[in-house]
Motif scaffolding. Sequence first.
Motif, PDB file in Angstrom:
ATOM      1  N   UNK A 287       0.818  -1.219   0.000  1.00  0.00           N
ATOM      2  CA  UNK A 287       0.000   0.000   0.000  1.00  0.00           C
ATOM      3  C   UNK A 287       0.845   1.259   0.000  1.00  0.00           C
ATOM      4  N   UNK A 288       2.135   1.130   0.359  1.00  0.00           N
ATOM      5  CA  UNK A 288       3.083   2.227   0.197  1.00  0.00           C
ATOM      6  C   UNK A 288       3.919   1.936  -1.050  1.00  0.00           C
ATOM      7  N   UNK A 289       4.581   2.921  -1.569  1.00  0.00           N
ATOM      8  CA  UNK A 289       5.370   2.726  -2.779  1.00  0.00           C
ATOM      9  C   UNK A 289       6.739   2.122  -2.447  1.00  0.00           C
ATOM     10  N   UNK A 290       7.523   1.861  -3.472  1.00  0.00           N
ATOM     11  CA  UNK A 290       8.888   1.361  -3.289  1.00  0.00           C
ATOM     12  C   UNK A 290       9.866   2.488  -2.997  1.00  0.00           C
ATOM     13  N   UNK A 291       9.385   3.728  -2.951  1.00  0.00           N
ATOM     14  CA  UNK A 291      10.254   4.881  -2.667  1.00  0.00           C
ATOM     15  C   UNK A 291      10.693   4.826  -1.203  1.00  0.00           C
ATOM     16  N   UNK A 292      11.996   4.737  -0.992  1.00  0.00           N
ATOM     17  CA  UNK A 292      12.559   4.629   0.342  1.00  0.00           C
ATOM     18  C   UNK A 292      13.618   5.708   0.535  1.00  0.00           C
ATOM     19  N   UNK A 293      13.698   6.230   1.750  1.00  0.00           N
ATOM     20  CA  UNK A 293      14.579   7.359   2.054  1.00  0.00           C
ATOM     21  C   UNK A 293      15.815   6.876   2.802  1.00  0.00           C
ATOM     22  N   UNK A 294      16.989   7.349   2.380  1.00  0.00           N
ATOM     23  CA  UNK A 294      18.225   7.072   3.096  1.00  0.00           C
ATOM     24  C   UNK A 294      18.805   5.694   2.816  1.00  0.00           C
ATOM     25  N   UNK A 295      19.842   5.303   3.573  1.00  0.00           N
ATOM     26  CA  UNK A 295      20.469   3.993   3.390  1.00  0.00           C
ATOM     27  C   UNK A 295      19.439   2.876   3.521  1.00  0.00           C
ATOM     28  N   UNK A 296      19.451   1.925   2.619  1.00  0.00           N
ATOM     29  CA  UNK A 296      18.433   0.875   2.589  1.00  0.00           C
ATOM     30  C   UNK A 296      19.038  -0.455   2.159  1.00  0.00           C
ATOM     31  N   UNK A 297      18.596  -1.515   2.815  1.00  0.00           N
ATOM     32  CA  UNK A 297      18.899  -2.878   2.390  1.00  0.00           C
ATOM     33  C   UNK A 297      17.604  -3.497   1.874  1.00  0.00           C
ATOM     34  N   UNK A 298      17.665  -4.127   0.700  1.00  0.00           N
ATOM     35  CA  UNK A 298      16.487  -4.768   0.101  1.00  0.00           C
ATOM     36  C   UNK A 298      16.716  -6.271   0.018  1.00  0.00           C
ATOM     37  N   UNK A 299      15.731  -7.022   0.481  1.00  0.00           N
ATOM     38  CA  UNK A 299      15.841  -8.475   0.532  1.00  0.00           C
ATOM     39  C   UNK A 299      14.728  -9.139  -0.264  1.00  0.00           C
ATOM     40  N   UNK A 300      14.990 -10.379  -0.659  1.00  0.00           N
ATOM     41  CA  UNK A 300      13.969 -11.234  -1.243  1.00  0.00           C
ATOM     42  C   UNK A 300      13.952 -12.542  -0.468  1.00  0.00           C
ATOM     43  N   UNK A 301      12.749 -13.057  -0.218  1.00  0.00           N
ATOM     44  CA  UNK A 301      12.580 -14.392   0.351  1.00  0.00           C
ATOM     45  C   UNK A 301      12.234 -15.343  -0.781  1.00  0.00           C
ATOM     46  N   UNK A 302      12.921 -16.472  -0.836  1.00  0.00           N
ATOM     47  CA  UNK A 302      12.736 -17.437  -1.919  1.00  0.00           C
ATOM     48  C   UNK A 302      12.421 -18.818  -1.365  1.00  0.00           C
ATOM     49  N   UNK A 303      11.714 -19.585  -2.157  1.00  0.00           N
ATOM     50  CA  UNK A 303      11.502 -20.999  -1.863  1.00  0.00           C
ATOM     51  C   UNK A 303      11.663 -21.759  -3.170  1.00  0.00           C
TER      52      UNK A 303
END
Length: 224
Positions: free
Chosen positions: A40-56
């Motif tokens: 419901x929020x966008x992918x716009x993120x402020x400042x230092x960020x780590x992005x992860x994916x969960x996989x199976x």
Amino acid sequence: MKTTRERERTETLALDQVRVRLITEFERGHWELLVDKEHYLSSRLVGPTLRYVAECNGEWIGLLSFGQAAYHLRYRDERIGWSEVQRGRRLCLIGENTRLVLLHDRGEHPNLASRVLSLATRRVSADWEAHFGNPLVAIETFVDPERFHGGCYRAAGWERLGKTAGYKRERKDFYQRHDRPKDLYLKVLDRRGFRSLRSRRLPPRLKSYETEFRVCPFLDPGIE
């Protein structure tokens, strides 16, 4: 037809196969596209960020991100028990879970969200230090109670502290009121809990990460 025990065993085996990792720069566009679509929020993120994916088994089943902690949170600061100066100097040791997205329908995998959160929090401190120079002692997050009940956070060992005053970060140092208070949750990552953050002196393993800070005489006390 599977018995309850058999269904529980199948669910456990599936959760055991879940892995959480940092995305590559090549995958960032796809990650942001999915977050824009599913959150419901966008992918716009402020400042230092780590992005992860969960996989199976190679399939993307969840997305997460972590960023910097909010500057002023009354319930968090009361729970930690640090002074304003300590908060300013040690805030870099707290992160924020800024996005959590499951790419499956709710209820399809009842324990998936808490499993993904647990896997992510086990590694986020080391990942943060590798990318931004310091470890994390705790992580906070905000849950919109009009949309979610926060059960996955409680199941993953997060503590609900209370409601925020209704501000959001628009830029690194600017907050805007939105009048939709969120539930605030906190997860301790360090074995000493908050004792390090409120101690007179940080332990040697954390001392070098403490930053310079002076109390601002123009702080708006209403921001929480």
